[in-house]
Design a protein around this motif. Structure first.
Motif, mmCIF file in Angstrom:
data_model
loop_
_atom_site.group_PDB
_atom_site.id
_atom_site.type_symbol
_atom_site.label_atom_id
_atom_site.label_comp_id
_atom_site.label_asym_id
_atom_site.label_seq_id
_atom_site.Cartn_x
_atom_site.Cartn_y
_atom_site.Cartn_z
ATOM 1 N N VAL A 1 0.838 -1.308 -0.004
ATOM 2 C CA VAL A 1 0.235 0.009 0.246
ATOM 3 C C VAL A 1 0.962 1.233 -0.058
ATOM 4 N N ASP A 2 0.630 2.224 -0.710
ATOM 5 C CA ASP A 2 1.581 3.298 -0.844
ATOM 6 C C ASP A 2 0.941 4.593 -1.405
ATOM 7 N N ASP A 3 1.420 5.692 -0.977
ATOM 8 C CA ASP A 3 0.912 7.048 -1.422
ATOM 9 C C ASP A 3 -0.675 7.262 -1.171
ATOM 10 N N ILE A 4 -1.113 6.994 0.057
ATOM 11 C CA ILE A 4 -2.208 7.662 0.303
ATOM 12 C C ILE A 4 -2.363 8.834 0.880
ATOM 13 N N MET A 5 -2.973 9.746 0.049
ATOM 14 C CA MET A 5 -2.873 11.225 0.569
ATOM 15 C C MET A 5 -4.383 11.554 1.140
ATOM 16 N N PHE A 6 -4.160 12.022 2.160
ATOM 17 C CA PHE A 6 -5.467 12.587 3.107
ATOM 18 C C PHE A 6 -5.655 14.092 2.750
ATOM 19 N N GLN A 7 -6.419 14.288 1.398
ATOM 20 C CA GLN A 7 -6.292 15.725 0.876
ATOM 21 C C GLN A 7 -7.391 16.568 1.614
ATOM 22 N N LYS A 8 -8.685 15.982 2.153
ATOM 23 C CA LYS A 8 -9.641 16.771 2.805
ATOM 24 C C LYS A 8 -10.262 15.756 3.731
ATOM 25 N N PRO A 9 -10.411 16.320 5.045
ATOM 26 C CA PRO A 9 -11.325 15.759 5.916
ATOM 27 C C PRO A 9 -12.679 15.116 5.433
ATOM 28 N N VAL A 10 -13.382 14.228 6.036
ATOM 29 C CA VAL A 10 -14.496 13.789 5.431
ATOM 30 C C VAL A 10 -15.449 14.353 7.028
ATOM 31 N N GLU A 11 -16.427 15.041 6.594
ATOM 32 C CA GLU A 11 -17.494 15.242 7.700
ATOM 33 C C GLU A 11 -18.616 14.114 8.101
ATOM 34 N N ILE A 12 -18.844 14.133 8.888
ATOM 35 C CA ILE A 12 -20.082 13.200 9.518
ATOM 36 C C ILE A 12 -21.408 13.620 8.703
ATOM 37 N N GLY A 13 -22.100 12.685 8.297
ATOM 38 C CA GLY A 13 -23.136 13.018 7.549
ATOM 39 C C GLY A 13 -22.948 13.104 5.869
#
Length: 427
Positions: free
Chosen positions: A336-348
């Motif tokens: 597994v490689d290069d997983i970018m967390f670009q934006k948070p995911v809001e509840i809902g």
């Protein structure tokens, strides 16, 4: 039990673990995964009650006064200061086994991704521990999964697992964390995987970057590990600059795409538009899977957003299903490689997941999973993550063939990630 094939070897992990246990006078006290998540809630002040969670986050605003004005104001830390061991007692406590069990009688890798994400955050909080405060003023979140290399195909569901990890490199506001997973066989813990995550520190409201304690390596082994962290940062920067979203393909890559194109032309016509899929091949447009998740409060993290480990698990499971469907054989994750967390995911949020087979080679398959949130009110789509998974199957699989220019870029990007993953496995 199926035989295990050794894939990636990282000698720094076991060596550093011996250094840590020696420095602390034997094996340090171990947590379990529930203890990890409980400790994280205590450090941040998060509530387990959904109704009280917003108030708990509002109370964190007062912790702004504890933030350092400069990194030099923070005491330096050593690698062993953040070292943690966590036990997952699948063998000795079978009541927790079902949560981790898959239909093939091995451990669900998606659950392991969740555990690694939680452990990585706790390791960083241990490194940045504020001695005078019960709660940390920092909001530490996962920025990137740099790489996860598997040493074995099978993770056994009835043997205890041990996770170890520590901070291995520090910038001004970011930290690299190395984690290792071992499994108990015949009284000995054998290495299963090595993982490198990058975490970032932000203020109590998770709005701006915040300084973290500097890291002081001790001895040649730690100097080597720290230098590797510097090289990893440079490699990521170079990889980003060479992205096919920014730069044209290389001459070699252009030749590959043109060769694929020529191989799909119908020999009975003299036309660029008449295309045929070659024997034992599949058009890329026919190798997609899609999924939807409604993001419920149950999947929230300590900062009232959707837990990054949950996103990784869902993306991995969709990618695994894509590989299984494409190859008609059980896939084994290699990297597994290069997983970018670009934006948070809001509840809902409505989370849309799209999985694409983007590269194949013999019995290997490269999967790209793209996730985005969809707002039904505005009808807008916003990318949150891109995941890259490398799988191995027991038999050779059909070749994936791009038809359009955009698909050709996905193909080349998949080839780059595949080559990177395989090069890591050979070192």
């Amino acid at each position: 039990m199926l035989p295990c094939r050794w894939l990636q070897l990282n000698k720094a992990g076991p060596t550093l673990m011996r250094m840590m246990t020696s420095a602390t006078g034997g094996s340090p006290a171990s947590l379990d995964m529930e203890g990890v998540r409980s400790r994280l809630r205590d450090i941040v002040g998060a509530s387990t009650n959904w109704r009280d969670h917003v108030q708990a986050m509002n109370e964190r605003k007062a912790l702004h006064t504890l933030l350092a004005k400069n990194q030099a104001d923070l005491p330096p830390r050593r690698m062993k200061d953040s070292y943690i061991e966590v036990l997952l007692p699948l063998g000795s406590q079978p009541e927790i086994r079902e949560k981790y069990l898959n239909v093939h009688n091995s451990v669900r890798f998606g659950r392991i991704l969740e555990d690694l994400d939680s452990l990585g955050v706790l390791i960083c909080y241990t490194h940045t521990k504020h001695e005078a405060a019960q709660r940390s003023p920092l909001s530490i979140v996962t920025a990137l999964v740099d790489k996860i290399g598997l040493r074995k195909e099978i993770i056994h569901p009835d043997c205890d697992i041990k996770f170890t990890g520590n901070v291995s490199w520090v910038g001004r506001t970011s930290m690299e964390v190395k984690m290792h997973m071992l499994q108990l066989h015949e009284g000995v813990y054998s290495p299963v995987l090595d993982a490198t995550f990058v975490m970032v520190a932000r203020d109590p409201e998770n709005k701006r970057a915040a300084y973290v304690n500097p890291l002081i390596p001790e001895g040649p082994e730690e100097e080597k590990i720290f230098k590797e962290g510097e090289l990893n940062k440079s490699r990521r920067t170079d990889f980003s600059k060479a992205s096919l979203l920014k730069m044209a393909p290389t001459a070699e890559e252009r030749n590959i795409v043109h060769s694929i194109f020529l191989n799909t032309l119908d020999p009975r016509t003299i036309s660029f538009r008449s295309r045929l899929v070659p024997p034992n091949s599949v058009w890329m447009e026919d190798a997609k899977f899609k999924g939807l998740e409604i993001c419920h409060p149950q999947e929230r993290n300590i900062f009232n957003r959707i837990f990054g480990g949950f996103l990784m698990r869902k993306a991995y499971e969709l990618g695994w299903a894509s590989a299984y469907s494409y190859g008609n054989s059980r896939p084994y994750v290699v990297a597994v490689d290069d997983i970018m967390f670009q934006k948070p995911v809001e509840i809902g949020s409505l989370l849309l997941l799209s999985s694409q087979v983007c590269y194949t080679e013999k019995n290997y398959i490269q999967i790209r999973v793209h996730t985005e949130v969809y707002d039904p009110d505005t009808r807008e789509h916003n990318t949150t993550n891109v995941f890259h998974f490398t799988f191995m199957l027991d038999k050779e699989i059909p070749q994936i063939v791009p038809k359009t220019y955009g698909e050709s870029m996905l193909y080349l990007d998949g080839k780059r990630h595949f080559n990177s993953a395989m090069n890591e496995n050979r070192t």
